[in-house]
Design a protein around this motif. Structure first.
Motif, mmCIF file in Angstrom:
data_model
loop_
_atom_site.group_PDB
_atom_site.id
_atom_site.type_symbol
_atom_site.label_atom_id
_atom_site.label_comp_id
_atom_site.label_asym_id
_atom_site.label_seq_id
_atom_site.Cartn_x
_atom_site.Cartn_y
_atom_site.Cartn_z
ATOM 1 N N ARG A 164 0.791 -1.228 0.000
ATOM 2 C CA ARG A 164 0.000 0.000 0.000
ATOM 3 C C ARG A 164 0.823 1.278 0.000
ATOM 4 O O ARG A 164 0.432 2.288 0.567
ATOM 5 C CB ARG A 164 -0.994 0.010 1.158
ATOM 6 C CG ARG A 164 -2.056 -1.051 1.017
ATOM 7 C CD ARG A 164 -3.152 -0.890 2.050
ATOM 8 N NE ARG A 164 -4.299 -1.685 1.675
ATOM 9 C CZ ARG A 164 -5.343 -1.232 0.991
ATOM 10 N NH1 ARG A 164 -5.385 0.011 0.617
ATOM 11 N NH2 ARG A 164 -6.336 -2.026 0.684
ATOM 12 N N LYS A 207 -1.197 3.558 -4.921
ATOM 13 C CA LYS A 207 -2.609 3.241 -5.083
ATOM 14 C C LYS A 207 -2.853 2.183 -6.159
ATOM 15 O O LYS A 207 -3.759 1.362 -6.029
ATOM 16 C CB LYS A 207 -3.358 4.524 -5.420
ATOM 17 C CG LYS A 207 -4.826 4.453 -5.216
ATOM 18 C CD LYS A 207 -5.435 5.830 -5.339
ATOM 19 C CE LYS A 207 -6.854 5.820 -4.840
ATOM 20 N NZ LYS A 207 -7.419 7.157 -4.812
ATOM 21 N N ARG A 215 -3.418 -7.976 -1.753
ATOM 22 C CA ARG A 215 -3.427 -6.591 -1.290
ATOM 23 C C ARG A 215 -4.570 -6.470 -0.299
ATOM 24 O O ARG A 215 -5.709 -6.204 -0.648
ATOM 25 C CB ARG A 215 -3.628 -5.629 -2.451
ATOM 26 C CG ARG A 215 -3.500 -4.176 -2.023
ATOM 27 C CD ARG A 215 -3.531 -3.256 -3.220
ATOM 28 N NE ARG A 215 -2.985 -1.963 -2.880
ATOM 29 C CZ ARG A 215 -3.717 -0.868 -2.728
ATOM 30 N NH1 ARG A 215 -5.019 -0.932 -2.857
ATOM 31 N NH2 ARG A 215 -3.141 0.271 -2.432
ATOM 32 N N ALA A 241 -4.972 -2.186 5.417
ATOM 33 C CA ALA A 241 -3.757 -1.480 5.839
ATOM 34 C C ALA A 241 -3.012 -2.172 6.986
ATOM 35 O O ALA A 241 -1.785 -2.286 6.922
ATOM 36 C CB ALA A 241 -4.091 -0.043 6.203
#
Length: 121
Positions: free
Chosen positions: A16, A19, A73, A76
């Motif tokens: 991250r 983007k 992905r 966070a």
């Protein structure tokens, strides 16, 4: 068994820092990313745990050590587990400098200026 590796652009995207994967690839292709102190020009460069990456992000230069390779992905907190941030804390200058009496006058100052210009009488 061979050591697990992953493309640098894919890892930067999964962690991250960028983007999109194409933005990560553009940074690498532009020569803005360093792997263990050496400039990387190809997004297909393989990285492994223990490698150190140096790259600009916004106004700061990030230095991170790869701790793990991601499977996806994710959110966070999961992405933050992929690396150890070695970036030194930097004092950021204020975005807007303090007003020093220059520039456009305030409305109050404009009113006072207008009142001083009106003819008396």
């Amino acid at each position: 068994m061979a050591e697990a590796k992953l493309r640098i652009d894919k890892w930067l995207w999964q962690a991250r820092f960028f983007k999109t994967r194409s933005l990560a690839a553009k940074q690498v292709s532009g020569g803005h990313v360093r792997l263990n102190g050496n400039r990387v020009l190809k997004p297909a460069q393989a990285v492994a745990p223990g490698d150190v990456l140096t790259f600009p992000q916004g106004r700061i230069v990030r230095v991170v050590r790869i701790e793990a390779l991601g499977e996806r992905r994710g959110p966070a907190p999961e992405a933050q587990g992929l690396y150890f941030d070695m970036t030194e804390k930097q004092d950021m200058p204020p975005k807007n400098p303090a007003f020093e009496g220059k520039g456009r006058p305030t409305k109050k100052e404009r009113r006072a200026l207008d009142l001083s210009r009106t003819p008396k009488g």
